[in-house]
Scaffold this motif. Sequence first.
Motif, PDB file in Angstrom:
ATOM      1  N   ILE A   1      -7.671   1.052   4.636  1.00 31.05           N
ATOM      2  CA  ILE A   1      -7.363   0.851   3.232  1.00 31.05           C
ATOM      3  C   ILE A   1      -8.014  -0.048   2.068  1.00 31.05           C
ATOM      4  CG2 ILE A   1      -5.017   0.158   1.023  1.00 31.05           C
ATOM      5  CD1 ILE A   1      -4.142   1.941   2.640  1.00 31.05           C
TER       6      ILE A   1
ATOM      7  N   VAL B   1     -11.364  -4.887   2.518  1.00 36.89           N
ATOM      8  CA  VAL B   1     -11.214  -3.614   3.312  1.00 36.89           C
ATOM      9  C   VAL B   1      -9.181  -4.254   4.611  1.00 36.89           C
ATOM     10  CG1 VAL B   1     -12.196  -2.074   3.100  1.00 36.89           C
ATOM     11  CG2 VAL B   1     -12.769  -4.215   4.848  1.00 36.89           C
ATOM     12  N   SER B   2      -8.665  -3.251   4.622  1.00 37.54           N
ATOM     13  CA  SER B   2      -7.382  -3.868   5.459  1.00 37.54           C
ATOM     14  C   SER B   2      -7.438  -2.576   6.495  1.00 37.54           C
ATOM     15  CB  SER B   2      -6.640  -4.174   5.062  1.00 37.54           C
ATOM     16  OG  SER B   2      -5.981  -5.892   4.167  1.00 37.54           O
ATOM     17  N   LEU B   3      -6.207  -2.957   7.432  1.00 37.25           N
ATOM     18  CA  LEU B   3      -6.101  -2.152   8.481  1.00 37.25           C
ATOM     19  C   LEU B   3      -4.946  -1.796   8.193  1.00 37.25           C
ATOM     20  CD1 LEU B   3      -9.177  -3.050   9.724  1.00 37.25           C
ATOM     21  CD2 LEU B   3      -8.162  -0.217  10.519  1.00 37.25           C
ATOM     22  N   VAL B   4      -3.909  -1.152   8.307  1.00 37.41           N
ATOM     23  CA  VAL B   4      -2.958  -0.723   8.067  1.00 37.41           C
ATOM     24  C   VAL B   4      -1.892   0.211   9.034  1.00 37.41           C
ATOM     25  CG1 VAL B   4      -2.796  -2.064   6.001  1.00 37.41           C
ATOM     26  CG2 VAL B   4      -2.662   1.099   6.294  1.00 37.41           C
ATOM     27  N   PRO B   5      -0.652   0.813   9.169  1.00 37.97           N
ATOM     28  CA  PRO B   5      -0.361   1.409   9.839  1.00 37.97           C
ATOM     29  C   PRO B   5      -1.035   2.478  10.059  1.00 37.97           C
ATOM     30  CG  PRO B   5       1.446  -0.015  10.592  1.00 37.97           C
ATOM     31  CD  PRO B   5       0.041  -0.602   8.844  1.00 37.97           C
ATOM     32  N   ASN B   6      -1.472   3.689  11.079  1.00 40.60           N
ATOM     33  CA  ASN B   6      -1.465   5.221  10.471  1.00 40.60           C
ATOM     34  C   ASN B   6      -0.187   5.798   9.939  1.00 40.60           C
ATOM     35  OD1 ASN B   6      -3.756   4.449  13.131  1.00 40.60           O
ATOM     36  ND2 ASN B   6      -3.195   5.750  14.454  1.00 40.60           N
ATOM     37  N   ILE B   7      -0.710   6.373   9.338  1.00 40.66           N
ATOM     38  CA  ILE B   7      -0.435   7.346   8.108  1.00 40.66           C
ATOM     39  C   ILE B   7       1.149   8.272   8.867  1.00 40.66           C
ATOM     40  CG2 ILE B   7      -1.128   9.541   8.342  1.00 40.66           C
ATOM     41  CD1 ILE B   7      -0.851   9.391   5.322  1.00 40.66           C
ATOM     42  N   ASP B   8       0.561   8.160   9.893  1.00 37.49           N
ATOM     43  CA  ASP B   8       1.991   8.501  10.505  1.00 37.49           C
ATOM     44  C   ASP B   8       2.666   8.153  11.568  1.00 37.49           C
ATOM     45  OD1 ASP B   8       0.576   9.157  12.911  1.00 37.49           O
ATOM     46  OD2 ASP B   8       1.115  10.863  13.559  1.00 37.49           O
ATOM     47  N   HIS B   9       2.468   6.894  11.398  1.00 37.76           N
ATOM     48  CA  HIS B   9       3.078   5.810  11.869  1.00 37.76           C
ATOM     49  C   HIS B   9       2.621   5.864  13.863  1.00 37.76           C
ATOM     50  CE1 HIS B   9       5.008   3.211   8.780  1.00 37.76           C
ATOM     51  NE2 HIS B   9       5.272   3.926   7.890  1.00 37.76           N
TER      52      HIS B   9
ATOM     53  N   SER C   1       3.743   5.469   3.835  1.00 35.91           N
ATOM     54  CA  SER C   1       4.640   6.864   4.197  1.00 35.91           C
ATOM     55  C   SER C   1       5.217   6.000   5.258  1.00 35.91           C
ATOM     56  CB  SER C   1       3.795   7.796   5.084  1.00 35.91           C
ATOM     57  OG  SER C   1       3.208   7.262   6.448  1.00 35.91           O
TER      58      SER C   1
ATOM     59  N   ALA D   1       8.696   6.466   8.300  1.00 36.49           N
ATOM     60  CA  ALA D   1       8.566   7.474   9.514  1.00 36.49           C
ATOM     61  C   ALA D   1      10.122   7.527   9.349  1.00 36.49           C
ATOM     62  CB  ALA D   1       7.939   6.242  11.002  1.00 36.49           C
TER      63      ALA D   1
ATOM     64  N   ASP E   1      -1.238 -10.012   5.278  1.00 32.27           N
ATOM     65  CA  ASP E   1      -2.279  -9.712   4.621  1.00 32.27           C
ATOM     66  C   ASP E   1      -2.305  -9.038   3.542  1.00 32.27           C
ATOM     67  OD1 ASP E   1      -4.330  -8.081   4.000  1.00 32.27           O
ATOM     68  OD2 ASP E   1      -4.308  -7.008   5.951  1.00 32.27           O
TER      69      ASP E   1
ATOM     70  N   ARG F   1      -5.849   3.065   9.811  1.00 32.75           N
ATOM     71  CA  ARG F   1      -6.108   3.694   8.775  1.00 32.75           C
ATOM     72  C   ARG F   1      -6.713   2.419   7.478  1.00 32.75           C
ATOM     73  NH1 ARG F   1      -0.574   4.547   5.350  1.00 32.75           N
ATOM     74  NH2 ARG F   1      -1.514   5.922   2.933  1.00 32.75           N
TER      75      ARG F   1
ATOM     76  N   LEU G   1      -3.826  -8.666   0.528  1.00 33.44           N
ATOM     77  CA  LEU G   1      -4.637  -7.161   0.692  1.00 33.44           C
ATOM     78  C   LEU G   1      -3.742  -6.048   0.284  1.00 33.44           C
ATOM     79  CD1 LEU G   1      -7.278  -7.750  -0.262  1.00 33.44           C
ATOM     80  CD2 LEU G   1      -8.093  -6.045   1.434  1.00 33.44           C
ATOM     81  N   VAL G   2      -2.845  -6.310   1.603  1.00 32.56           N
ATOM     82  CA  VAL G   2      -1.049  -5.169   1.937  1.00 32.56           C
ATOM     83  C   VAL G   2      -0.430  -5.558   1.441  1.00 32.56           C
ATOM     84  CG1 VAL G   2      -3.414  -2.602   2.087  1.00 32.56           C
ATOM     85  CG2 VAL G   2      -2.342  -5.331   4.170  1.00 32.56           C
TER      86      VAL G   2
ATOM     87  N   TRP H   1       0.512  -1.024   0.049  1.00 30.30           N
ATOM     88  CA  TRP H   1       0.448  -0.255   0.185  1.00 30.30           C
ATOM     89  C   TRP H   1       0.994   1.073   0.196  1.00 30.30           C
ATOM     90  CZ3 TRP H   1       1.473  -2.184   4.785  1.00 30.30           C
ATOM     91  CH2 TRP H   1       1.782  -1.353   5.662  1.00 30.30           C
TER      92      TRP H   1
END
Lengths: 947, 233
Positions: free
Chosen positions: B155, B110-118, A25, A27, A67, B153, A69-70, A22
């Motif tokens: 996706i 749908v997937s849940l991944v780390p928040n954009i600012d980690h 970003s 860090a 996962d 987050r 998907l990602v 995906w």
Amino acid sequence: MQQTAEDQQIGADLCVEIRPHWPQSLAADDLTRLSLDLAGISRLIDIMLPPDADRADLLRALPVLTDPLVEEWTVSDSVPGSPLVSLDVFPHPGVTDREGETAARALSLASPQLEGVSCRAGKRYHFAGAVPDAVRPSVERLVGNPLIHRFIWSDVVAAQPPAEQGQRIPTQTIPLPEREDELMRMSREHGLALDLAEMQAIATHFAALGRRPTDVELQSIAQTWSEHCSHKTFKADIEMAVSGRRETIHGLLSGYIMAPTAALAKPWVRSAFTDNAGVIAFDDEHDLAFKVETHNHPSALEPFGGAHTGVGGVIRDVLAVSAEPIANTDVLCFGLPETPEAAVPDGIHHPAVMCREVVHGIADYGNNMGIPTVGGAILFHPGYLSNPLVYCGTLGIAPRDSHPTSPELGDAVVVLGGRTGRDGLHGATMSSGTLDRAAVEGTVVQIGDPIVEKTLRDVLPHLRDERLYHAITDCGAGGLCSAVGEMGQRIGVEVFLDRVPLKYPGLSAWEVWLSEAQERIVLAVPRVALPRLQALCRLYDVEATVIGTFRDGGRLLLRDGAETVGDLAMSFLHAPPRRTLAASWEPPAAVPYKAGTPDDATTALLSLLRHPSIASKEEVIRRYDHEVGGGTIVKPLAGDAGPSDGAVLKPLPYSRRGVAVAHGINPLYGEIDPHAMALLAVDEALRNIVAVGGDPDYTALLDNFCWGDVSDSAELGRLVRAAQGCRDAALAYGVPFISGKDSLYNSSTHGATVVSIPGTLLISAVSVVPDVRRAVSMDLKQAGNVIYLLGLSADELGGSHYLWTQGNSGGRVPRVRPAETVPLLRRLAAAMCDGLVRSCHDLSEGGLAVAAAEMAIAGRLGLRLDLDRMPAADPLAAEALLFAESSGRFLVEVAPEDAARFESLLGDVPHAAVGAVTADPRLMIERAGAPVLDLPIAAAAAAWRRL
Amino acid sequence: MTVRTLVLSAPGVNCDPETAEAIRLAGGSPEIVHLNLLLDGKRRLDDYGLLVLAGGFSYGDHLGAGAVLAATLRYRLLDDLLRFIESGRPVLGICNGFQVLARLGLLGRVSLVPNIDHRFICRWVPLRVEASPCLFLRGLDDLDLPIAHGEGRVIAAPEEIIHVPLRYRRNPNGSDADIAGVCNASGTVLGLMPHPERYVSRYQHPRWQRGEGHHPAGLTLFRNAVRYVEGQP
């Protein structure tokens, strides 16, 4: 990781790389600072298949690790032939690898053939360009810690990792030399951290027995007599010289901390200084337990792991008084964040990195446990550069009379929770010495596993409520040695070290006995209760193992299979020679206040708001889950993320009764006068309690001393003065201490000089809030409301943050005025119970101006104040009125219609209406009709948030 | 009729007590059930009317949030779970529970991944309720709820049809299309990152001293679920 067909049959070593696809970003700010471009981070899982499984089984099961998907995954038998440079980071063999263990669990879930698979989890950093050799050590330090990680660069042939297990060394007997210097050399070489008198006591004891001690016995004695386990400095006789006049103090702990508690005799103090945590009554059916610990040395070495296990340890302290944790608190002290990289000593993490990693460690453990982190502070001072302080606290609640404390004859010794490895050997003896030696022993580093502790937290209330144990304690510093040794102190105990479940084989007997592996609890369990206990532990995925028996005879008997490796009399083990120490104190000469060329008040306020100790901690607080449990009524952030004075929790769903927690700490005063520092810390903690709605007559305190090298008599003298301040404060304010801890030798050697931290006393306070619906927050509520200043202001700029930020010097440290402050606290609390207080904030660092700015920022409103109306002890200059940190003061917001009642409730305690809340978001402070400070709140907020 | 509600607990799940309390306040009859009791057959999913997967860090969230709990359900309890859903009984996944439902594929792709600012983030967020068949959000409009997560987050595969009944009004974590919650086509299964169980009383609202918090949206959400089950034959 070369692989042949032959390997596959015996269980091949495979590496799975899992890359997110995906839009990632990264860090990677710190890597960017090194002028490196990161192309991606992927997860690695090294897999060792069990003998019966083949690669096809693994391939079928692999999706469970990802996962789809990602993420995409590749299996490789060797380092991929990518042209890009990459860095693999894996935990060293023997270091706890939670991710790897979970991967193994998931694989065997997906495919029963994989039962017995073992995994190591790591990370791979792909770089977009070359990584020069010169920056590689910096990269490694940013992405890991050489104490716990190994680093493999894709373009460097890696050395074979060391064998998974160290060598098991059979128990040995150790000849004790006669000569003093040889005894001391032995103390050093075996990591015992004992002094000559103690070594001689051991030699005499074994000479009388006519035999040599075993290594297990020697280490047991060193551990039991360590500073951490026996608090020998706080129990020592101290010859104190004050300006040449001598007196003997028989124990700081009993004389200055415990004595006031006995004298105050508060009926709601349930248990003080006898157990893992202090206990007070909450209501008719429940008690509150509170404990604060420090984890300074481990955090200096490995900030994440040190803070992580610090939180884990103090949570176990509360579990070990049969209570359920309901909140965590954390107070942290670091070097200045803007310290230049070149000024940071070798082997020390930069304060900014230290802070980030410590916060990460606290957040990870507390969040995983589901315990809200509700309060604390972060202080910055150059004196903490080499020796950061990490105070971790836990508050718990328990049904009344549910905590048994006496093992009985025949009870089984049961160890619950985590397995034992070589983790953290010598943490307790390390607390007796300075940091330098410890840094070379990688084994002092501990890594926690909060989920294992969570399973302990899940099962223990059931074991308690079914009354399945007679005694409980946690395995902290000193490991099983300390836990079982103390528990068996009155009866005697026999332990089979070969029955202790291990993470990996190869531990010597003394290592098993002393290991400080995390997440372990020891219980004394009646034999008849064992089956039920085992069943409950199985349900909650907790490992429970019987390792011995409590038996009479007053001896500590240690077996390793058929061999007896230790046989010590409890009476000897638990009676370390009492130390006599020398301390000295010279009262400081008064230094007149010396102003430099002060900024105008507005500029001075902006500098204060930007000071790292005062500036907003929102970034940190939001990393902590401060609401899990749903009981946080006064949160650490108030209004628009203003700094709450304390936290209020509602621990029981069916009761409106609350509990308040708060702190007082200010090392700047201690540099001038440690006695005043203690009094002021108690005053501040009480102010913070009352500011949120706590009851000043129902408040208990914890003391946590972090001090430097107390083998120096002047340093010890300062500690004595601080302890005397604790006594004087407890008696003057009528608040008992219920628990405490000391961490000494927070010092480091630079060339020939030993640099100690500023002596630092943290006072933590816990109180009862009669009805949480009357709890008060610090954000301004409504334009038109009246602002009162409570308490007297005085010419006391010594040790203030104003003085620091302006580069001024001298001046008087604030005095406490308990005769005025105690009634003031009571009447303010009464006004809150009557619902008359709309907002309240105590005056601390930065004085009136900072408190007023914080209230306005939090409420998004303005304030207009008149300095001429402030109740003052002396005629004062504007800078003292604005910025002095005089004790016992609050700003209080009251609705106009409540003003008359509020004033009559306050009666004769010093107070005055000094201004009003305004809709115009400005802080406007006047004197003699002319503005002395005028600042838009947006500008104040920008400085305070360091934007 | 009391609505027997199974609040699932497992190693690392940590919001089960307050979730059970929220169910009780909403008029349901909650029981916190450890996963091992289901695996051992000592409790049967079929005996309950409502299933709630509570928040936390199941199995430490190693291998990704909710991954191991989802794998356990998939390999050991999937048939029971699918039967439960097919019978029309509601399933609520909160935070880690949402991550588990997503991993199980029960909410579409749908997937849940780390928040954009980690970074883990704990704060209250304003949310918008979209028109949807979601039974949990009936009668709710704009609302405030707290979030507390490191991997929230969302996706969502753009070509996929998923049902989004709840969006952030200010995106806190980089979720695609501000998605805060996803439900199944019939609206009986909801996963959401915000924590409704932390807003069942006025005094949990961060600005209750400023006169806000009089309509605890979390309580409404749980009441909707309990009433829905009560209304079923």
